[in-house]
Motif scaffolding. Structure first.
Motif, PDB file in Angstrom:
ATOM      1  N   ARG A 103      -9.678  12.072  15.906  1.00 37.84           N
ATOM      2  CA  ARG A 103     -10.125  10.641  16.511  1.00 37.84           C
ATOM      3  C   ARG A 103     -10.833  10.926  17.708  1.00 37.84           C
ATOM      4  N   TYR A 104     -10.405  11.695  18.685  1.00 42.71           N
ATOM      5  CA  TYR A 104     -11.060  11.858  19.989  1.00 42.71           C
ATOM      6  C   TYR A 104     -12.635  12.259  19.554  1.00 42.71           C
ATOM      7  N   MET A 105     -12.690  12.971  18.846  1.00 45.91           N
ATOM      8  CA  MET A 105     -14.297  13.708  18.426  1.00 45.91           C
ATOM      9  C   MET A 105     -14.900  12.550  18.105  1.00 45.91           C
ATOM     10  N   PHE A 106     -14.470  11.433  17.247  1.00 47.37           N
ATOM     11  CA  PHE A 106     -15.261  10.563  16.691  1.00 47.37           C
ATOM     12  C   PHE A 106     -14.703   8.903  17.219  1.00 47.37           C
TER      13      PHE A 106
END
Ligand code: FES
Length: 233
Positions: A103-106
């Motif tokens: 989720r941090y990457m998106f």
């Protein structure tokens, strides 16, 4: 009478206090009476036991080892239980960390339309008119007074509702709490504490009107005198 007691025989309560003796006059012990088995209680008749079904000797016969393993399926020692619980906790933690990393990457990004838009040519706006053409998409009125064009923000300065342009009454009226604004944007009734805001207006290279909602000019700060707050035509 013999003192010997054979199997299947029992003792009955003879009178132990009465002295007994043999015909020869020799004293003897308590009288022992033979009691037939039928007098000591009824013997239950044997219950017929059905014969056990024989296991089939086909391929479905299970081996003793397989049956033993089946019975051990749910037998866990306390050590096994806590070991499995520990591994479950570790994998759960790793799973949560993985989801968080993904989720941090998106990241959730809210894509808003650009605050800058083209509003046609100045000739499209007649003197003394208020255009509501851009209200739906950009929440901006384009007003022309004489040879000046300015863009009014369609956000009420009380609590942010969207006022309506009432052409017959020549004013903006907020439906929420009744604030009223002149066509210039100056407030004159209701709870609105200040005038509507104007936004930057300019000409693009092709001669069209360019409106930038991100730059605002406030009446109370003298911002309406800024040359970027109006367009001379
Ligand atoms: S929000 Fe417009 S008057 Fe209250």
């Amino acid at each position: 009478m013999s003192d010997e007691i054979t199997e299947g025989q029992g003792l009955t309560g003879g009178d132990s206090q009465a002295p007994r003796s043999t015909p020869a006059g020799e004293p003897v012990g308590p009288e022992v009476r033979r009691v037939p088995p039928t007098e000591r209680g009824a013997v239950a008749a044997p219950v017929p036991v059905p014969p056990r079904p024989e296991k089939k000797a086909d391929g479905l016969r299970r081996t003793a080892a397989a049956e033993e393993s089946d019975t051990n399926i749910w037998r866990y020692s306390r050590r096994d239980f806590f070991a499995k619980l520990g591994w479950l906790s570790v994998f759960s933690f790793l799973g949560v960390m993985l989801i968080g990393t993904l989720r941090y990457m998106f990241p959730r990004v809210l894509f808003e339309p650009s605050p800058i838009f083209r509003a046609g040519f100045p000739e499209e706006y007649l003197p003394g008119t208020v255009s509501t053409k851009w209200m739906k998409d950009f929440r901006v009125w384009v007003v022309r007074e004489g040879n000046r064009i300015y863009a009014l923000s369609g956000i009420c300065t009380h609590l942010g509702c969207t006022p309506r342009w009432l052409e017959k009454e020549d004013k903006f009226k907020c439906p929420c709490h009744g604030s009223g604004f002149y066509r210039t944007g100056v407030n004159f009734e209701g709870p609105a504490p200040r005038a509507l805001e104007r936004v930057k207006i300019s000409r693009a290279e092709d001669g069209t009107i360019l409106i930038d909602k991100s730059i605002k000019f406030l009446y109370e700060n003298g911002g309406w005198d800024n040359p970027q707050s109006y367009l001379s035509v």
